[in-house]
Design an enzyme around this catalytic site. Structure first.
Site, PDB file in Angstrom:
ATOM      1  N   ALA A  91       0.840  -1.244  -0.070  1.00  0.00           N
ATOM      2  CA  ALA A  91      -0.066  -0.054  -0.105  1.00  0.00           C
ATOM      3  C   ALA A  91       0.900   1.191   0.111  1.00  0.00           C
ATOM      4  O   ALA A  91       0.440   2.374  -0.652  1.00  0.00           O
ATOM      5  CB  ALA A  91      -0.809  -0.090   1.258  1.00  0.00           C
ATOM      6  N   ARG A 160       1.177  -1.550   4.626  1.00  0.00           N
ATOM      7  CA  ARG A 160       1.582  -2.172   3.843  1.00  0.00           C
ATOM      8  C   ARG A 160       0.870  -3.276   3.264  1.00  0.00           C
ATOM      9  O   ARG A 160       0.644  -3.522   1.869  1.00  0.00           O
ATOM     10  CB  ARG A 160       2.990  -2.828   4.392  1.00  0.00           C
ATOM     11  N   ARG A 177       3.181 -12.203   0.070  1.00  0.00           N
ATOM     12  CA  ARG A 177       3.710 -13.188   0.825  1.00  0.00           C
ATOM     13  C   ARG A 177       2.237 -14.328   0.784  1.00  0.00           C
ATOM     14  O   ARG A 177       2.548 -15.320   1.406  1.00  0.00           O
ATOM     15  CB  ARG A 177       3.593 -13.103   2.196  1.00  0.00           C
ATOM     16  N   SER A 232       8.966  -0.866  -3.919  1.00  0.00           N
ATOM     17  CA  SER A 232       9.946   0.139  -3.672  1.00  0.00           C
ATOM     18  C   SER A 232      10.048  -0.046  -1.966  1.00  0.00           C
ATOM     19  O   SER A 232       9.298  -0.578  -1.211  1.00  0.00           O
ATOM     20  CB  SER A 232       9.511   1.662  -3.913  1.00  0.00           C
ATOM     21  N   TYR A 285      16.648 -10.830   1.413  1.00  0.00           N
ATOM     22  CA  TYR A 285      16.455 -11.924   2.310  1.00  0.00           C
ATOM     23  C   TYR A 285      15.384 -12.812   1.940  1.00  0.00           C
ATOM     24  O   TYR A 285      14.537 -12.723   0.961  1.00  0.00           O
ATOM     25  CB  TYR A 285      15.685 -11.123   3.476  1.00  0.00           C
ATOM     26  N   GLU A 307      12.623  -3.293  -6.934  1.00  0.00           N
ATOM     27  CA  GLU A 307      12.569  -2.458  -6.107  1.00  0.00           C
ATOM     28  C   GLU A 307      13.123  -0.845  -6.528  1.00  0.00           C
ATOM     29  O   GLU A 307      14.153  -0.983  -6.791  1.00  0.00           O
ATOM     30  CB  GLU A 307      13.487  -2.778  -4.855  1.00  0.00           C
TER      31      GLU A 307
END
Ligand SMILES: *[C@@H]1O[C@H](CO)[C@@H](O)[C@H](O)[C@H]1NC(C)=O
Ligand SMILES: *[C@@H]1O[C@H](CO)[C@@H](O)[C@H](O)[C@H]1NC(C)=O
Ligand SMILES: *[C@@H]1O[C@H](CO)[C@@H](O)[C@H](O)[C@H]1NC(C)=O
Ligand SMILES: [Zn+2]
Length: 353
Positions: A91, A160, A177, A232, A285, A307
């Site tokens: 978001a 988010r 996710r 981002s 990660y 990103e």
């Protein structure tokens, strides 16, 4: 929006003054709201009906439309390869939608300049995956030109996830996710209060489900060649895998395509241009359940999470670049994206058998 007229309406100078053409104009003065994005897309469909088609591929939890724009060169060929782009999974990542709209504008309005990108390829773009979360981030203080450091999601501008309720008091699933590849692996959480909450099952979030269906259908028809998801703000281009420390089989090819963006951006005649690093996702990660792992897994030969940068020179803006910088940031990204697309078209000129 600072612009008083979002759509420029040209009037017949004749006696009746009937509106004959509504030409949507892309602007970088401020961030588009969900409604403005929908208006922009509808305006393009109206003005460029031979080359543009809108499709609602699903609805968000709060019933907002998830609208893709399919961009062609209008020659009617149905079996072309496809570049599929989306933006706005998270978001607060405000620069991503307007970056996607910039690409749409270049391909549709500046068609003559970019028609080589549409000869054997169609482009499908979903500029806003998570309209509920994004609308929530715009629901507080209306002023958009403010750099914020997001340490948590407590500030509405820093939200988010989507806005789907969970059992208990916490809202939202992290739609990136929630895909059916490596779901639950790495940096993600089964705690509904966590900002990386993976959902109750793969595709439990309606937004992920809609995007997953679109990806799968493009992969199954073998038309889908490159999937690219704008996020981002880290400043890198990531290829599979993310869920585990393994490099994609065609890592070299992924690097070659991504490097063409890095090289093209380095040539931009700007005081400071971004210097993206190209890495497999797990090196940031490990994170399971991402859309780009899913796209690669089901058959897109090239799949990226891009990103966008978090700073310009000394100014660190993270998720909310000052509005003055939108123009140069989206222009730079378009230069990179165009270079990637050219490379992809060279590597995959015809439909795979
Ligand atoms: C936006 O913020 C920047 C500083 O981050 C400032 O220089 C600029 O004047 C502001 N622009 C508007 C339109 O308020
Ligand atoms: C949220 O989940 C991530 C990933 O498991 C974890 O690293 C982080 O500590 C969690 N945040 C909180 C506030 O519990
Ligand atoms: C970008 O970063 C790479 C790796 O750190 C470095 O080798 C390269 O010189 C940088 N390019 C520019 C234009 O700064
Ligand atoms: Zn993100």
């Amino acid at each position: 929006m600072y612009l008083p007229f979002f759509l420029i309406t040209l009037f017949l100078s004749g006696s009746l003054g009937i509106s004959i053409l509504r030409r949507p104009e892309y602007q970088t003065d401020d961030y588009y709201t969900y409604e403005e994005i929908q208006e922009f897309l509808k305006g393009l469909e109206k003005s460029y009906s031979k080359r543009v088609r809108l499709t609602d591929i699903g609805r968000s939890y709060e019933n907002r439309k998830l609208t893709t724009i399919t961009i062609t060169n209008g020659d009617g060929r149905k079996d072309k390869n496809v570049i599929f782009i989306d933006a706005g999974f998270h978001a607060r990542e405000w620069l991503t939608h307007t970056t996607a709209l910039k690409a749409i504008n270049e391909l549709v309005v500046n068609f003559e300049e970019n028609k080589d990108l549409l000869k054997n390829y169609d482009w499908i773009v979903l500029p806003l995956v998570n309209p509920d979360g994004y609308t929530f981030t715009r629901s507080g203080e209306k002023f958009t030109n403010e750099t914020i450091v997001c340490n948590s999601e407590r500030d509405v501008k820093c939200w988010r996830k989507n806005r789907q309720p969970n059992d208990g008091n916490c809202i939202g699933t992290d739609p990136n996710r929630n895909f059916a590849k490596g779901w639950g692996e790495g940096v993600t959480s089964n705690d509904p209060c966590n900002f990386t909450f993976m959902g109750t099952s793969p595709f439990s979030a309606p937004e992920s489900k809609a995007v997953g269906k679109e990806i799968l259908s493009l992969a199954n028809s073998r038309r889908g060649i490159m999937y690219l998801s704008f996020h981002s703000a880290i400043g890198n281009i990531m290829y599979p895998w993310s869920y585990d420390s393994i490099d994609a089989e065609n890592a070299e090819e992924h690097i070659e395509v991504a490097q063409s963006a890095v090289d093209a951006i380095a040539k931009v005649n700007s005081m400071v241009s971004s210097n993206y690093s190209v890495i497999p996702g797990y090196k940031l990660y490990p994170a399971g359940g991402t859309s780009s792992d899913f796209a690669y897994d089901v058959g897109f030969p090239l799949s990226y999470t891009v990103e966008l940068p978090d700073s310009r020179g000394d100014l660190v803006f993270k998720f909310h670049p000052p509005t003055d910088l939108i123009k140069e940031l989206v222009e730079e990204t378009w230069i990179g994206l165009r270079a990637m697309a050219k490379k992809v078209i060279q590597l995959y000129p015809v439909k795979r058998s």
